[in-house]
Design a protein around this motif. Sequence first.
Motif, PDB file in Angstrom:
ATOM      1  N   ILE A 246       0.829  -1.205   0.000  1.00  0.00           N
ATOM      2  CA  ILE A 246       0.000   0.000   0.000  1.00  0.00           C
ATOM      3  C   ILE A 246       0.861   1.252   0.000  1.00  0.00           C
ATOM      4  CG2 ILE A 246      -1.555   1.368   1.452  1.00  0.00           C
ATOM      5  CD1 ILE A 246      -2.962  -1.222   2.234  1.00  0.00           C
ATOM      6  N   ALA A 247       1.973   1.220   0.719  1.00  0.00           N
ATOM      7  CA  ALA A 247       2.840   2.395   0.826  1.00  0.00           C
ATOM      8  C   ALA A 247       3.367   2.858  -0.522  1.00  0.00           C
ATOM      9  CB  ALA A 247       4.000   2.097   1.771  1.00  0.00           C
ATOM     10  N   LYS A 248       3.384   1.969  -1.510  1.00  0.00           N
ATOM     11  CA  LYS A 248       3.920   2.304  -2.834  1.00  0.00           C
ATOM     12  C   LYS A 248       2.829   2.566  -3.864  1.00  0.00           C
ATOM     13  CE  LYS A 248       7.856  -0.712  -1.851  1.00  0.00           C
ATOM     14  NZ  LYS A 248       8.569  -1.973  -2.202  1.00  0.00           N
ATOM     15  N   ALA A 249       1.571   2.583  -3.431  1.00  0.00           N
ATOM     16  CA  ALA A 249       0.448   2.644  -4.365  1.00  0.00           C
ATOM     17  C   ALA A 249      -0.114   4.055  -4.518  1.00  0.00           C
ATOM     18  CB  ALA A 249      -0.660   1.710  -3.892  1.00  0.00           C
ATOM     19  N   ASP A 250      -0.678   4.318  -5.686  1.00  0.00           N
ATOM     20  CA  ASP A 250      -1.511   5.495  -5.886  1.00  0.00           C
ATOM     21  C   ASP A 250      -2.970   5.164  -5.586  1.00  0.00           C
ATOM     22  OD1 ASP A 250       0.333   7.604  -7.146  1.00  0.00           O
ATOM     23  OD2 ASP A 250       0.748   5.816  -8.344  1.00  0.00           O
ATOM     24  N   LEU A 251      -3.370   3.949  -5.928  1.00  0.00           N
ATOM     25  CA  LEU A 251      -4.744   3.496  -5.734  1.00  0.00           C
ATOM     26  C   LEU A 251      -4.723   2.043  -5.283  1.00  0.00           C
ATOM     27  CD1 LEU A 251      -7.853   3.996  -6.162  1.00  0.00           C
ATOM     28  CD2 LEU A 251      -7.524   3.140  -8.491  1.00  0.00           C
ATOM     29  N   VAL A 252      -5.578   1.703  -4.326  1.00  0.00           N
ATOM     30  CA  VAL A 252      -5.735   0.318  -3.872  1.00  0.00           C
ATOM     31  C   VAL A 252      -7.149  -0.126  -4.209  1.00  0.00           C
ATOM     32  CG1 VAL A 252      -5.747  -1.259  -1.910  1.00  0.00           C
ATOM     33  CG2 VAL A 252      -4.082   0.611  -1.998  1.00  0.00           C
ATOM     34  N   ALA A 276      -5.800   1.130   3.619  1.00  0.00           N
ATOM     35  CA  ALA A 276      -5.442   2.083   2.570  1.00  0.00           C
ATOM     36  C   ALA A 276      -5.713   3.517   3.029  1.00  0.00           C
ATOM     37  CB  ALA A 276      -6.221   1.768   1.291  1.00  0.00           C
ATOM     38  N   ASP A 280      -3.337   7.027   3.822  1.00  0.00           N
ATOM     39  CA  ASP A 280      -3.624   8.169   2.953  1.00  0.00           C
ATOM     40  C   ASP A 280      -3.478   7.810   1.475  1.00  0.00           C
ATOM     41  OD1 ASP A 280      -4.555  10.762   2.700  1.00  0.00           O
ATOM     42  OD2 ASP A 280      -2.540  11.605   2.490  1.00  0.00           O
ATOM     43  N   VAL A 281      -3.884   6.581   1.148  1.00  0.00           N
ATOM     44  CA  VAL A 281      -3.895   6.119  -0.239  1.00  0.00           C
ATOM     45  C   VAL A 281      -5.344   5.901  -0.649  1.00  0.00           C
ATOM     46  CG1 VAL A 281      -3.209   4.255  -1.806  1.00  0.00           C
ATOM     47  CG2 VAL A 281      -1.642   5.029  -0.031  1.00  0.00           C
ATOM     48  N   TYR A 329      -9.837   7.772 -11.200  1.00  0.00           N
ATOM     49  CA  TYR A 329      -8.709   8.304 -10.434  1.00  0.00           C
ATOM     50  C   TYR A 329      -7.899   9.278 -11.283  1.00  0.00           C
ATOM     51  CZ  TYR A 329      -4.551   8.577  -7.538  1.00  0.00           C
ATOM     52  OH  TYR A 329      -3.513   9.040  -6.779  1.00  0.00           O
ATOM     53  N   GLY A 336      -8.770  10.754  -3.025  1.00  0.00           N
ATOM     54  CA  GLY A 336      -8.267  10.352  -1.720  1.00  0.00           C
ATOM     55  C   GLY A 336      -9.365   9.736  -0.893  1.00  0.00           C
TER      56      GLY A 336
END
Length: 340
Positions: A246-252, A276, A280-281, A329, A336
């Motif tokens: 999740i830390a590397k994602a723009d969208l989950v 998520a 803050d994803v 998105y 967000g």
Amino acid sequence: MHLVAAPDKFRGTSTASDAAAAMALAAEQLGWSCTQLPLADGGEGTLDAFGGANRRAVVTGPNGVPLKAGWRMGADVAVIEMALASGLELAGGAQRNDPMRATSRGTGELIAEAVRSGARRIIVGVGGSACTDGGAGAVQVLTDLPPLDGSVGIEVLVAVDVTTRFADAAKLFAPQKGATPEQCALLDQRLDRLLHEHRRLRGIDIAPVEGGGAGGGLAGALAALGARIGSGFDLIADELRLADAIAKADLVVTGEGKLDESSYLGKVVGGVLVRAAAADVAPAAVVGTIATAPRCPTIGLVEELGVDAALYDTEAAIASATRTLLSAYESQALVGPGIQ
């Protein structure tokens, strides 16, 4: 842009792995990168979330007939799914199951096989069982093993998706497994005897243990032998490093067949959405159908497949819905956490 595809199974139509692959295809078509992270909550699909079976063993089925059950071994970590050794579907469903004789022995045999194969950490998903034997069948196999608490190198983690206590397993779950009211009463008595037996033989009271009734009481029986019971979603998500993804994602994007209130009670969809949003994803979900209006404040956007698409062309429908989410998105329709 980077997507994390972290769905549960779409029960009866698509595995979590196939659903994640469909989401990844949509991402590829729009030029996104994607991390596929199929998940489960401890019930059916647990083994699939870890990559599926790479070993098989002949064990005692829920009706006493030998069967070949798949399980997974990687390095010194084993993954076992109760439904594949002691599952209700293996017994022919509730209509053909014998709830008084159905046994968890096969799951115990898989755990013993994992120990013999060198496993030091064993994850057991206990959903989908045919039995309400209080884990007695499994305990018969496992009694001579060392403690399962990791103190001598063997740690068993029991993944559950309910908080039901051991003594309540029959009244809550046995009817779903074909038990009549009279049989439920007898199974209640059996569970009570087993509680006293664990106290007498092991000095352990598993009555107050949350989740001890999962798997027809197998979870509680394993706890009596030293195993640790935990939230199936949290256990699996942590093992598969969902937080790092999740830390590397723009969208989950997560998903399941039916979104309802239970989706937010220890299940995959609610768990992924909450994690998520906390990071803050942007969170979103693809679902087959919505049974009740979503009340989870962390949902960003939900795409509903519809019953026909979900049943007959599931992966194509998941890919199409995911493309819609990604496009939303990109156009800043989803910016967000928060309800859109």
